[in-house]
Structure formats: C-alpha cells, structure tokens
Design a protein around this motif. Structure first.
Motif, PDB file in Angstrom:
ATOM      1  N   ARG A 104       0.708  -1.248   0.169  1.00 42.93           N
ATOM      2  CA  ARG A 104       0.148  -0.102  -0.029  1.00 42.93           C
ATOM      3  C   ARG A 104       1.046   1.329  -0.061  1.00 42.93           C
ATOM      4  N   LYS A 105       2.004   1.278   0.786  1.00 52.49           N
ATOM      5  CA  LYS A 105       2.751   2.494   0.847  1.00 52.49           C
ATOM      6  C   LYS A 105       3.296   2.829  -0.318  1.00 52.49           C
ATOM      7  N   ASP A 106       3.511   1.815  -1.266  1.00 45.81           N
ATOM      8  CA  ASP A 106       4.421   1.883  -2.513  1.00 45.81           C
ATOM      9  C   ASP A 106       3.301   2.561  -3.432  1.00 45.81           C
ATOM     10  N   MET A 107       1.994   1.675  -3.398  1.00 45.41           N
ATOM     11  CA  MET A 107       1.145   1.849  -4.554  1.00 45.41           C
ATOM     12  C   MET A 107       0.300   3.331  -4.261  1.00 45.41           C
ATOM     13  N   GLU A 108      -0.036   3.524  -3.103  1.00 38.99           N
ATOM     14  CA  GLU A 108      -0.826   4.773  -2.772  1.00 38.99           C
ATOM     15  C   GLU A 108       0.166   6.066  -2.748  1.00 38.99           C
ATOM     16  N   GLY A 109       1.283   5.699  -2.207  1.00 43.23           N
ATOM     17  CA  GLY A 109       2.413   6.981  -2.597  1.00 43.23           C
ATOM     18  C   GLY A 109       2.586   7.599  -4.136  1.00 43.23           C
ATOM     19  N   LEU A 110       2.377   6.398  -4.827  1.00 38.27           N
ATOM     20  CA  LEU A 110       2.326   6.743  -6.252  1.00 38.27           C
ATOM     21  C   LEU A 110       1.014   7.157  -6.742  1.00 38.27           C
ATOM     22  N   ALA A 111       0.089   6.807  -6.239  1.00 38.64           N
ATOM     23  CA  ALA A 111      -1.334   7.326  -6.465  1.00 38.64           C
ATOM     24  C   ALA A 111      -1.597   8.454  -6.045  1.00 38.64           C
ATOM     25  N   ALA A 112      -0.983   8.956  -4.927  1.00 37.96           N
ATOM     26  CA  ALA A 112      -1.119  10.478  -4.273  1.00 37.96           C
ATOM     27  C   ALA A 112      -0.331  11.463  -5.081  1.00 37.96           C
ATOM     28  N   ARG A 114       0.522  11.005  -8.321  1.00 43.10           N
ATOM     29  CA  ARG A 114      -0.154  10.870  -9.588  1.00 43.10           C
ATOM     30  C   ARG A 114      -1.489  12.110  -9.319  1.00 43.10           C
ATOM     31  N   ALA A 115      -2.079  11.774  -8.423  1.00 47.08           N
ATOM     32  CA  ALA A 115      -3.378  12.562  -8.050  1.00 47.08           C
ATOM     33  C   ALA A 115      -3.095  14.140  -7.983  1.00 47.08           C
ATOM     34  N   ALA A 116      -2.149  14.542  -7.362  1.00 46.62           N
ATOM     35  CA  ALA A 116      -1.719  15.794  -7.215  1.00 46.62           C
ATOM     36  C   ALA A 116      -1.515  16.417  -8.684  1.00 46.62           C
ATOM     37  N   VAL A 117      -0.992  15.644  -9.514  1.00 47.46           N
ATOM     38  CA  VAL A 117      -0.698  16.268 -10.955  1.00 47.46           C
ATOM     39  C   VAL A 117      -2.138  16.070 -12.026  1.00 47.46           C
ATOM     40  N   TYR A 118      -2.638  14.846 -11.870  1.00 46.89           N
ATOM     41  CA  TYR A 118      -3.567  14.574 -12.768  1.00 46.89           C
ATOM     42  C   TYR A 118      -5.087  14.636 -12.350  1.00 46.89           C
ATOM     43  N   ALA A 119      -5.472  14.894 -11.385  1.00 45.53           N
ATOM     44  CA  ALA A 119      -6.736  14.916 -10.729  1.00 45.53           C
ATOM     45  C   ALA A 119      -7.325  15.949 -11.106  1.00 45.53           C
ATOM     46  N   SER A 120      -8.713  15.966 -11.639  1.00 46.24           N
ATOM     47  CA  SER A 120      -9.538  17.344 -11.916  1.00 46.24           C
ATOM     48  C   SER A 120      -9.790  18.062 -10.493  1.00 46.24           C
ATOM     49  N   ALA A 160      -8.682   9.254  -8.185  1.00 46.15           N
ATOM     50  CA  ALA A 160      -8.133  10.734  -8.879  1.00 46.15           C
ATOM     51  C   ALA A 160      -6.743  10.541  -9.400  1.00 46.15           C
ATOM     52  N   SER A 161      -6.131   9.423  -9.320  1.00 47.87           N
ATOM     53  CA  SER A 161      -4.808   9.131  -9.874  1.00 47.87           C
ATOM     54  C   SER A 161      -5.039   8.924 -11.242  1.00 47.87           C
ATOM     55  N   HIS A 162      -6.450   8.385 -11.701  1.00 50.46           N
ATOM     56  CA  HIS A 162      -6.819   8.241 -13.211  1.00 50.46           C
ATOM     57  C   HIS A 162      -5.799   7.106 -13.923  1.00 50.46           C
ATOM     58  N   ASN A 163      -5.662   6.086 -12.919  1.00 52.11           N
ATOM     59  CA  ASN A 163      -4.919   4.822 -13.469  1.00 52.11           C
ATOM     60  C   ASN A 163      -5.862   3.736 -13.557  1.00 52.11           C
ATOM     61  N   VAL A 164      -6.456   3.220 -14.511  1.00 52.01           N
ATOM     62  CA  VAL A 164      -7.607   2.329 -14.295  1.00 52.01           C
ATOM     63  C   VAL A 164      -7.032   0.883 -13.717  1.00 52.01           C
ATOM     64  N   ILE A 165      -5.865   0.695 -14.254  1.00 52.00           N
ATOM     65  CA  ILE A 165      -5.219  -0.772 -13.580  1.00 52.00           C
ATOM     66  C   ILE A 165      -5.042  -0.696 -12.196  1.00 52.00           C
ATOM     67  N   MET A 169      -7.129  -2.775  -9.137  1.00 57.61           N
ATOM     68  CA  MET A 169      -6.375  -3.626  -8.290  1.00 57.61           C
ATOM     69  C   MET A 169      -6.530  -3.287  -6.923  1.00 57.61           C
ATOM     70  N   MET A 170      -6.293  -2.046  -6.674  1.00 50.82           N
ATOM     71  CA  MET A 170      -6.502  -1.438  -5.394  1.00 50.82           C
ATOM     72  C   MET A 170      -7.741  -1.767  -4.579  1.00 50.82           C
ATOM     73  N   ARG A 171      -8.852  -1.523  -5.567  1.00 50.58           N
ATOM     74  CA  ARG A 171     -10.364  -1.907  -4.865  1.00 50.58           C
ATOM     75  C   ARG A 171     -10.424  -3.249  -4.516  1.00 50.58           C
ATOM     76  N   SER A 172      -9.848  -4.114  -5.216  1.00 52.18           N
ATOM     77  CA  SER A 172     -10.007  -5.654  -4.823  1.00 52.18           C
ATOM     78  C   SER A 172      -9.198  -5.889  -3.575  1.00 52.18           C
ATOM     79  N   MET A 173      -8.223  -4.987  -3.343  1.00 49.22           N
ATOM     80  CA  MET A 173      -7.239  -5.090  -2.105  1.00 49.22           C
ATOM     81  C   MET A 173      -7.989  -4.637  -0.953  1.00 49.22           C
TER      82      MET A 173
END
Length: 256
Positions: A104-112, A114-120, A160-165, A169-173
């Motif tokens: 989670r630390k790796d994935m959600e750090g990346l998601a955050a 990305r979200a800071a850049v790509y989120a509407s 908000a990171s707008h990466n569907v994969i 994946m994280m929803r299932s987790m």
C-alpha cells in the motif's frame, strides 16, 4: 489508398461501449444496480430493444449479471482477484499483513503523487469532501464509521490518480481489507491519541493534494502508512504479551 467506408454503428454497440467505459473507469462499481430498463433507455436515448441487446451482450461478457426480480447489476468482477485458498493463507499469516502495508505504501504513495498532478478540480473536491466527513465523525468516536471513511478517503485518491489498472487492483485489495483479511481497521481507532494522529495525517495528505504538491502528497501518504505499520507492530506485541501474562496468572493461581 488507406481509406475504408464508414460503417454506421449499431445503437446497442454504442451502449455496450459506454457501459464498458463506465465500468473500466470505476464509475460503475461491482455490485451496483443499473437503473430500471425504461429509465436507463431514456437516459441513453435508445429504444428498449437496443438496450436489451446491449445488456445481453454485456452479460455474455461477464460484466453484468441479472437477478430475478431485483434487476441488472455490475458483476463482481473483482471477486476472483485472489483465489479463496490464497485469501485464507493471507488471513492466517501475520507476514501478509506487513507485506500488504508495504505494498500500500508503494502504490498509494504513487497514486497520491499522480493525483496531485492529474486529478481534476472535481476529484480534489471529492477527496476534500470525504476528509470533512472524517473530521465530522471524529468527535463521535465510532470506530466502524471512521474505518469506513478512512477507506473511502484512500480510494478517492486512487480514483483521482486516473490509472484504471491501479484503481481496480487497489479496490480488490481494499475489499479484502474491509473483510478483515489483513487486519481489523477499527483496531487503529480505539485509542484517543492514535485517532487524533490518524486524523492529522489525513489532513496533511489532503492539504498536499489540494495544493497539488506531488512530492508532499507522496511523503504524507508514506508517513501515514509507516505509522499504521508501527501501530500494527505494537498491537501484535501487545497481544503476544497478553497471552504470556495470562499463562503466568493461570500458573500462579494453580500454585495456590
């Protein structure tokens, strides 16, 4: 010449593509019920026979499922992300908990980041809205509500990171986490000091995202999950210590 005749698309095909995209983008979620046939046909601007044809195709593809007397639902396509035997294995071994938090630390750090850049702006409003609900729930001291909002906050960031994969994946987790496969989220909210720290950590994450500070957002998520990891370690030690303490007490009582 590299040209081909334009072939008009069937209405049912257009409906299929639209629903597929809504599922892919995470707008329609597993288990969610679609509107009634008449209402959905009106919303899409198609005839009911065209809609039925599209629904039948999506059912055949395994993306929708019909329940007699209940309606049509988005299929639980995440349910098979992990085999039942593997889920039981996760639940039975403590190592899986800490590997999960590390993941989670790796994935959600990346998601955050990305979200800071790509989120509407709307994405950021959703995240802020969930955080405000967390603030409102804090004085009520309901661990179940706080755990639910905690999950919604993190999933809003992933969306908000707008990466569907990453999203699916994280929803299932998170579905496994909600079921207590990895650890009991409510445990983290039992102590007053821990609850306040967790709220402050989420505030820092939200502030960084609202400021679109990608580096700070990632750092705040990683610090938060490091705190979760340490809290789980302390809890695990506490449980082991309690087992030893009870053994000592039983032995002392037996000695008379």
């Amino acid at each position: 010449m590299p040209f081909q005749k334009v072939v008009p698309e069937k209405l049912s095909t257009s409906v299929v593509k639209q629903i597929e995209l809504l599922i892919l983008r995470g707008v329609l979620r597993p288990g969610e019920r679609l509107p009634a046939e008449r209402e959905l046909a009106d919303k899409l601007g198609v005839s009911r026979p065209s809609l039925r044809e599209a629904i039948a195709e999506l059912q055949e593809r395994g993306l929708l499922s019909a329940k007699a007397g209940a309606g049509v639902f988005v299929a639980d396509v995440l349910g098979n992300a992990f085999a039942p035997a593997l889920v039981k294995l996760f639940a039975a071994h403590e190592d899986a908990v800490f590997d999960y938090v590390s993941f989670r630390k790796d994935m959600e750090g990346l998601a955050a980041e990305r979200a800071a850049v790509y989120a509407s702006d709307t994405d950021l409003q959703v995240i802020d809205s969930v955080f405000k609900k967390m603030e409102a729930a804090h004085p009520k001291r309901n661990p179940a509500d706080e755990a639910h909002l905690d999950a919604e906050f993190h999933l809003a960031i992933i969306e908000a990171s707008h990466n569907v994969i990453m999203l699916h994946m994280m929803r299932s987790m998170y579905d496994l986490l909600r079921e207590g496969v990895f650890y009991n989220r409510s445990m983290l909210f039992k102590h007053r000091a821990t609850r306040s720290e967790l709220l402050d950590q989420h505030r820092l994450i939200n502030d960084a995202l609202q400021a679109r500070d990608a580096k700070a957002a990632r750092a705040a998520v990683e610090e938060h999950l490091t705190f979760v990891e340490h809290s789980l370690t302390d809890h695990s030690k506490s449980l082991r210590n309690e087992v030893v303490a009870r053994q000592r007490l039983e032995h002392e009582q037996a000695r008379g």
